[in-house]
Design a protein around this motif. Sequence first.
Motif, PDB file in Angstrom:
ATOM      1  N   ALA A 128      -2.763   2.704  -5.767  1.00  0.00           N
ATOM      2  CA  ALA A 128      -4.140   2.239  -5.887  1.00  0.00           C
ATOM      3  C   ALA A 128      -4.720   2.762  -7.195  1.00  0.00           C
ATOM      4  CB  ALA A 128      -4.967   2.721  -4.701  1.00  0.00           C
ATOM      5  N   LEU A 129      -5.514   1.916  -7.846  1.00  0.00           N
ATOM      6  CA  LEU A 129      -6.014   2.300  -9.164  1.00  0.00           C
ATOM      7  C   LEU A 129      -7.504   2.613  -9.129  1.00  0.00           C
ATOM      8  CD1 LEU A 129      -7.788  -0.113 -10.841  1.00  0.00           C
ATOM      9  CD2 LEU A 129      -5.611  -1.272 -10.588  1.00  0.00           C
ATOM     10  N   LEU A 140      -6.575   5.540 -16.450  1.00  0.00           N
ATOM     11  CA  LEU A 140      -6.262   5.063 -15.098  1.00  0.00           C
ATOM     12  C   LEU A 140      -5.870   6.238 -14.218  1.00  0.00           C
ATOM     13  CD1 LEU A 140      -4.142   1.812 -15.529  1.00  0.00           C
ATOM     14  CD2 LEU A 140      -6.297   2.013 -14.305  1.00  0.00           C
ATOM     15  N   GLU A 141      -6.396   6.237 -13.008  1.00  0.00           N
ATOM     16  CA  GLU A 141      -5.968   7.198 -11.999  1.00  0.00           C
ATOM     17  C   GLU A 141      -5.241   6.412 -10.917  1.00  0.00           C
ATOM     18  OE1 GLU A 141      -8.302  10.881 -10.404  1.00  0.00           O
ATOM     19  OE2 GLU A 141      -8.637   9.213  -9.001  1.00  0.00           O
ATOM     20  N   LEU A 142      -3.953   6.685 -10.741  1.00  0.00           N
ATOM     21  CA  LEU A 142      -3.098   5.945  -9.822  1.00  0.00           C
ATOM     22  C   LEU A 142      -2.709   6.848  -8.659  1.00  0.00           C
ATOM     23  CD1 LEU A 142      -0.803   4.204 -12.464  1.00  0.00           C
ATOM     24  CD2 LEU A 142      -2.839   3.281 -11.345  1.00  0.00           C
ATOM     25  N   THR A 143      -3.004   6.397  -7.418  1.00  0.00           N
ATOM     26  CA  THR A 143      -2.730   7.184  -6.212  1.00  0.00           C
ATOM     27  C   THR A 143      -1.771   6.417  -5.321  1.00  0.00           C
ATOM     28  OG1 THR A 143      -4.959   8.109  -6.313  1.00  0.00           O
ATOM     29  CG2 THR A 143      -3.757   8.357  -4.234  1.00  0.00           C
ATOM     30  N   GLU A 150       0.220  12.233  -3.936  1.00  0.00           N
ATOM     31  CA  GLU A 150       0.889  11.884  -5.188  1.00  0.00           C
ATOM     32  C   GLU A 150      -0.070  11.056  -6.043  1.00  0.00           C
ATOM     33  OE1 GLU A 150       4.921   9.640  -6.884  1.00  0.00           O
ATOM     34  OE2 GLU A 150       4.435   9.611  -4.744  1.00  0.00           O
ATOM     35  N   SER A 151      -0.534  11.640  -7.095  1.00  0.00           N
ATOM     36  CA  SER A 151      -1.518  10.977  -7.948  1.00  0.00           C
ATOM     37  C   SER A 151      -1.208  11.258  -9.418  1.00  0.00           C
ATOM     38  CB  SER A 151      -2.934  11.455  -7.601  1.00  0.00           C
ATOM     39  OG  SER A 151      -3.881  10.834  -8.438  1.00  0.00           O
ATOM     40  N   TYR A 152      -1.422  10.249 -10.263  1.00  0.00           N
ATOM     41  CA  TYR A 152      -1.156  10.382 -11.692  1.00  0.00           C
ATOM     42  C   TYR A 152      -2.355   9.839 -12.468  1.00  0.00           C
ATOM     43  CZ  TYR A 152       3.628  10.795  -9.970  1.00  0.00           C
ATOM     44  OH  TYR A 152       4.745  11.190  -9.272  1.00  0.00           O
ATOM     45  N   THR A 153      -2.583  10.432 -13.630  1.00  0.00           N
ATOM     46  CA  THR A 153      -3.650   9.966 -14.522  1.00  0.00           C
ATOM     47  C   THR A 153      -3.036   9.697 -15.894  1.00  0.00           C
ATOM     48  OG1 THR A 153      -5.265  11.319 -13.346  1.00  0.00           O
ATOM     49  CG2 THR A 153      -5.903  10.486 -15.510  1.00  0.00           C
ATOM     50  N   ARG A 210      -6.170  -4.460  -7.305  1.00  0.00           N
ATOM     51  CA  ARG A 210      -6.462  -3.074  -6.915  1.00  0.00           C
ATOM     52  C   ARG A 210      -5.254  -2.154  -7.037  1.00  0.00           C
ATOM     53  NH1 ARG A 210     -11.217  -2.778  -3.753  1.00  0.00           N
ATOM     54  NH2 ARG A 210     -12.124  -4.828  -3.279  1.00  0.00           N
ATOM     55  N   GLU A 211      -4.088  -2.694  -7.391  1.00  0.00           N
ATOM     56  CA  GLU A 211      -2.883  -1.875  -7.325  1.00  0.00           C
ATOM     57  C   GLU A 211      -1.997  -2.045  -8.550  1.00  0.00           C
ATOM     58  OE1 GLU A 211      -1.989  -1.620  -2.522  1.00  0.00           O
ATOM     59  OE2 GLU A 211      -0.962  -3.121  -3.731  1.00  0.00           O
TER      60      GLU A 211
END
Length: 516
Positions: A128-129, A140-143, A150-153, A210-211
């Motif tokens: 999810a963005l 972007l923050e991606l979960t 688990e989340s990445y920016t 959204r993804e």
Amino acid sequence: MKQPQDAGGVLSGKVVSGNGLKWALVAAIDIALLYIITLMYAQGEIAFALVILLLGSIGTWVFTSEKAYNFRYVYPSLLGVILFVVFPLIYTVNIAFTNYSSTNLLPFERVKQIHLDKTYSSGEEKFALSLYQNNDAYQLELTNTRNHEESYTTQAFTVAQLPGTVSADSAIQAEGDKLAMRDIIQLRSDLRLLTVMLPDESKLVMTSLREFGAMAQLFSEGDNDSLINNQTGDVYHPDHETGFYVSQDGERMAPGFTVYIGWDNFVRVVSDPGIQGPFWKILGWTVTHATLTVMFTLIIGLLLACLVQWEPLKESAIYRVLLILPYAVPAFISILIFRGLFNQNFGEINLVLHNLFGIKPEWFTNEYLAKAMILIVNCWLGYPYMMILTMGLLKAIPEDLYEASAIDGANPLHNLRHITVPMIIKPLIPLLIASFAFNFNNFVLINLLTGGGPNLLDASTPAGATDILVSYTFRIAFGSYGQDFGLASAIAGFIFVIVGFIAWANLKATSKLQEQ
């Protein structure tokens, strides 16, 4: 006291200065040409690069060598002939031996790379963005939708950097304001150009509004330029006879690539019933159309020229101007006007015919009526030219001949047959040949008036009953039903041979007639 300067020294200085200027100009032109040649070669336009290199080399030799001094006056015309006649002819013939078309447009290496660049959704984790903005920069923050921990920016990026790849890490913190969904919607076309690289070097792209999702390479390269479908395991091998990657089941994968196929296009023209039949029909109509147009315009133009030069006719100058007006109006305007006049439902011509005789001819759907309409319109466009030619030739006929024939009791018809036509036919023949050649390739008339229609139902390529060879070739090469440039080039080769033979026959007939 100032000493007089030697005249020979002054002249020598001017010659040296002139030579220096000449060499500087030639060098500047050559540098510019080398730059253009390099750009063309880099873009894969090798043929064009070679032609410009050849012409530039010849030009440099001609304008710098004393031995080639006489060729300086011939070089501009030689340049035009090579650039606009010889090269297009060779290029067209070369295409005729290939399968170059809308489906086989690119070289093999380019097609191979296109397939290797294809990706597919691997069906792995979805992220999810959330989008953050800090001035002109975005993050972007991606979960992970399954594991929310688990989340990445991503690193900060700008719209100007897209399309591109940006790395992401769990240690990066997003800065700026979190954007609402309506703002993300406005940026969705830009976000689709973004590729996110995770720490494990897997790539994510936008799969929905959204993804982001993982994308995998669809094909991997195998032996002998083969391609392996990573999703299904199918193997595709390049078929250098058809110009496609083909699977073991015979499935072709688009796009195709250009290959040399020998004489196949020429064989299709003479052996394929769907091409051979329409080709000969169109060839017959092309010759008939050009011949009848020249004949009708000559007869009408000659009769009108005799009429406006008839001495008892008053105000003949006004009639001359009125009769020449169709020649002054641009042809495409007249053709479009006639297209409206001949309209089957609303045209003025059918309106008059319906009121007088109760008929409404189908000018555009009936083959013979469409051909008759073309001849009518072409005669309207062409008779002023013939009238102007014959008016000048009639002035050159001695009046004594008509006076002598009047004493012998000859009527105007006898004068026309035995004096007028024999006296003007010889100087008219080259002009009639030129008119025939023009109407043989009168693409504008056919394209604007009928578009080649009505279509021939037994043709496997776009072909119409009113098509002439040039419009038929154009429809095959650039029509809306597919572009087959190789086949069109082969037909153009046949046209070249046919027109060359007609021109040779006309010249032989002209020389024999002028010898009499």
